[in-house]
Write a protein that holds these residues in place. Structure first.
Motif, PDB file in Angstrom:
ATOM      1  N   UNK A 159      14.646  74.012 -76.875  1.00 29.74           N
ATOM      2  CA  UNK A 159      15.731  74.962 -76.647  1.00 29.74           C
ATOM      3  C   UNK A 159      15.876  75.277 -75.169  1.00 29.74           C
ATOM      4  N   UNK A 160      14.759  75.497 -74.482  1.00 27.28           N
ATOM      5  CA  UNK A 160      14.823  75.819 -73.058  1.00 27.28           C
ATOM      6  C   UNK A 160      15.319  74.635 -72.234  1.00 27.28           C
ATOM      7  N   UNK A 161      14.894  73.440 -72.596  1.00 27.79           N
ATOM      8  CA  UNK A 161      15.296  72.272 -71.824  1.00 27.79           C
ATOM      9  C   UNK A 161      16.771  71.930 -72.003  1.00 27.79           C
ATOM     10  N   UNK A 162      17.341  72.269 -73.149  1.00 26.12           N
ATOM     11  CA  UNK A 162      18.728  71.894 -73.430  1.00 26.12           C
ATOM     12  C   UNK A 162      19.685  73.079 -73.460  1.00 26.12           C
ATOM     13  N   UNK A 163      19.217  74.245 -73.029  1.00 27.18           N
ATOM     14  CA  UNK A 163      20.082  75.425 -73.043  1.00 27.18           C
ATOM     15  C   UNK A 163      21.136  75.375 -71.955  1.00 27.18           C
ATOM     16  N   UNK A 164      20.940  74.551 -70.944  1.00 33.51           N
ATOM     17  CA  UNK A 164      21.892  74.425 -69.840  1.00 33.51           C
ATOM     18  C   UNK A 164      22.348  72.971 -69.765  1.00 33.51           C
ATOM     19  N   UNK A 165      23.646  72.789 -69.591  1.00 33.35           N
ATOM     20  CA  UNK A 165      24.189  71.436 -69.512  1.00 33.35           C
ATOM     21  C   UNK A 165      25.275  71.346 -68.466  1.00 33.35           C
ATOM     22  N   UNK A 166      25.153  70.361 -67.563  1.00 33.93           N
ATOM     23  CA  UNK A 166      26.152  70.201 -66.499  1.00 33.93           C
ATOM     24  C   UNK A 166      27.497  69.756 -67.063  1.00 33.93           C
ATOM     25  N   UNK A 167      27.469  68.975 -68.123  1.00 33.77           N
ATOM     26  CA  UNK A 167      28.736  68.521 -68.693  1.00 33.77           C
ATOM     27  C   UNK A 167      29.539  69.691 -69.244  1.00 33.77           C
ATOM     28  N   UNK A 168      28.878  70.639 -69.894  1.00 35.04           N
ATOM     29  CA  UNK A 168      29.580  71.806 -70.413  1.00 35.04           C
ATOM     30  C   UNK A 168      30.198  72.644 -69.310  1.00 35.04           C
ATOM     31  N   UNK A 169      29.481  72.787 -68.202  1.00 33.27           N
ATOM     32  CA  UNK A 169      30.024  73.529 -67.063  1.00 33.27           C
ATOM     33  C   UNK A 169      31.241  72.819 -66.499  1.00 33.27           C
ATOM     34  N   UNK A 170      31.159  71.509 -66.380  1.00 31.90           N
ATOM     35  CA  UNK A 170      32.298  70.740 -65.866  1.00 31.90           C
ATOM     36  C   UNK A 170      33.515  70.857 -66.788  1.00 31.90           C
ATOM     37  N   UNK A 171      33.305  70.721 -68.095  1.00 36.24           N
ATOM     38  CA  UNK A 171      34.408  70.792 -69.042  1.00 36.24           C
ATOM     39  C   UNK A 171      35.073  72.157 -69.010  1.00 36.24           C
ATOM     40  N   UNK A 172      34.279  73.224 -69.029  1.00 37.05           N
ATOM     41  CA  UNK A 172      34.852  74.564 -69.044  1.00 37.05           C
ATOM     42  C   UNK A 172      35.506  74.906 -67.714  1.00 37.05           C
ATOM     43  N   UNK A 173      34.949  74.458 -66.601  1.00 34.31           N
ATOM     44  CA  UNK A 173      35.566  74.750 -65.300  1.00 34.31           C
ATOM     45  C   UNK A 173      36.936  74.100 -65.195  1.00 34.31           C
ATOM     46  N   UNK A 174      37.057  72.860 -65.639  1.00 34.36           N
ATOM     47  CA  UNK A 174      38.359  72.202 -65.585  1.00 34.36           C
ATOM     48  C   UNK A 174      39.383  72.947 -66.440  1.00 34.36           C
ATOM     49  N   UNK A 175      38.941  73.520 -67.510  1.00 29.81           N
ATOM     50  CA  UNK A 175      39.857  74.288 -68.352  1.00 29.81           C
ATOM     51  C   UNK A 175      40.208  75.617 -67.690  1.00 29.81           C
ATOM     52  N   UNK A 176      39.223  76.275 -67.096  1.00 24.48           N
ATOM     53  CA  UNK A 176      39.472  77.561 -66.442  1.00 24.48           C
ATOM     54  C   UNK A 176      40.414  77.424 -65.250  1.00 24.48           C
ATOM     55  N   UNK A 177      40.388  76.293 -64.575  1.00 25.46           N
ATOM     56  CA  UNK A 177      41.242  76.110 -63.401  1.00 25.46           C
ATOM     57  C   UNK A 177      42.724  76.144 -63.763  1.00 25.46           C
ATOM     58  N   UNK A 178      43.053  75.841 -64.996  1.00 29.05           N
ATOM     59  CA  UNK A 178      44.460  75.838 -65.400  1.00 29.05           C
ATOM     60  C   UNK A 178      44.960  77.237 -65.754  1.00 29.05           C
TER      61      UNK A 178
END
Length: 306
Positions: free
Chosen positions: A175-194
């Protein structure tokens, strides 16, 4: 007189051309294009059907093999229809291995990791998309660049850290090793920019904090992207094999992917049982995908406010 006659003639000719809709010259070209477009659509549909069939062939083989005997699974050529359907494979597997425990462990890890990745990914993406601080873009590029680093490169250091913390052979390590993901941050940031910055600025002027903006404005506007991220994370966690294989040694903590390995022996393997277990392990993913398919497509194909 001649001039007026010419004008009347040209006017009547123009009206006739407009009444005809300009079809006099374009009609042959349009008629030639219609068969070409129809042929293109037919070829496209044929290619999509062939591709879909090629993708579904392994699943069909898995379903058929789950009701065969072990010696009928790997026959050459493939025997698609068994001589006798052994439906008891789906009942015997529950007595051969603690499948319910494995499914419960997989469900617990998938739900916990998905919830944490959605939470941390959306919150970090808000900071990278809407907050202003020095070095924001450089830090984002460096963080997203970790996606290109293969997991094998830092697999050993991660294990050493978990071992020194005493978290090996626990679900908490995964759980600790996979609780953070760069792909999720990238996907959500691209959505937030719009999402227009004017909405964020108006909320700040009204006295709403950054946490309130994220929780009360950004999250409701980004439900399709959140659903897409949740679905991808759930499927990846459910199908993960190497992570549980490395960190989990107790049989009671195993996931369904590890549990199916019990049917693989040194000299012989019970392939029919493996296929039956695989079918049962795919069912939860299929249900989750069918329930969230509409939001998943919206989150990937669309962006922001319309």
């Amino acid at each position: 007189m001649n001039t007026s006659v010419l004008r009347e003639g040209s006017t009547s000719a123009g009206e006739a051309h407009r009444a005809d809709g300009g079809r006099g010259r374009s009609a042959p070209g349009g008629q030639r294009r219609r068969p070409a477009r129809l042929l293109g659509r037919v070829l496209l549909c044929t290619a999509l059907i062939a591709l879909s069939a090629a993708i579904l062939v392994p699943f069909a083989w898995m379903l058929v093999s789950s009701v065969k005997r072990d010696n009928e699974v790997l026959t050459v050529p493939i025997q698609w229809m068994p001589q006798k359907f052994h439906w008891d494979n789906y009942t015997r597997i529950w007595t051969r291995i603690p499948l319910l425990t494995y499914l419960g462990n997989s469900l617990f890890l998938s739900v916990a990791i998905t919830a944490l990745q959605v939470l941390t990914g959306s919150f970090a993406a808000y900071g990278f998309a809407k907050a202003r601080f020095p070095g924001r873009d450089v830090l984002f590029l460096a963080y997203v660049g970790t996606i290109a680093v293969p997991w094998q490169a830092y697999m050993v250091p991660q294990y050493i850290i978990m071992e020194r913390l005493g978290l090996v052979n626990t679900h908490l390590s995964l759980i600790l090793l996979q609780a953070f993901g760069a792909f999720g941050v990238f996907l959500m940031r691209q959505y937030y920019l719009t999402i227009p910055d004017e909405i964020i600025e108006a909320a700040r002027l009204d006295g709403l904090s950054e946490y309130g903006i994220w929780a009360r404005i950004m999250l409701p506007l980004s439900m399709p992207a959140l659903a897409g991220l949740a679905l991808l994370t759930f499927v990846n966690t459910w199908n993960d094999y190497m992570g549980p294989f490395i960190y989990l040694t107790d049989n009671e903590l195993w996931t369904v992917q590890l549990g199916l390995q019990q049917f693989v022996g040194m000299y012989d393997s019970e392939y029919a049982m493996i296929m039956a277990g695989s079918v049962l392990s795919v069912l939860p993913i299929l249900v989750v995908f069918l329930l969230g398919q509409r939001y998943f497509v919206q989150g990937i194909a669309t962006s922001g406010m319309k």
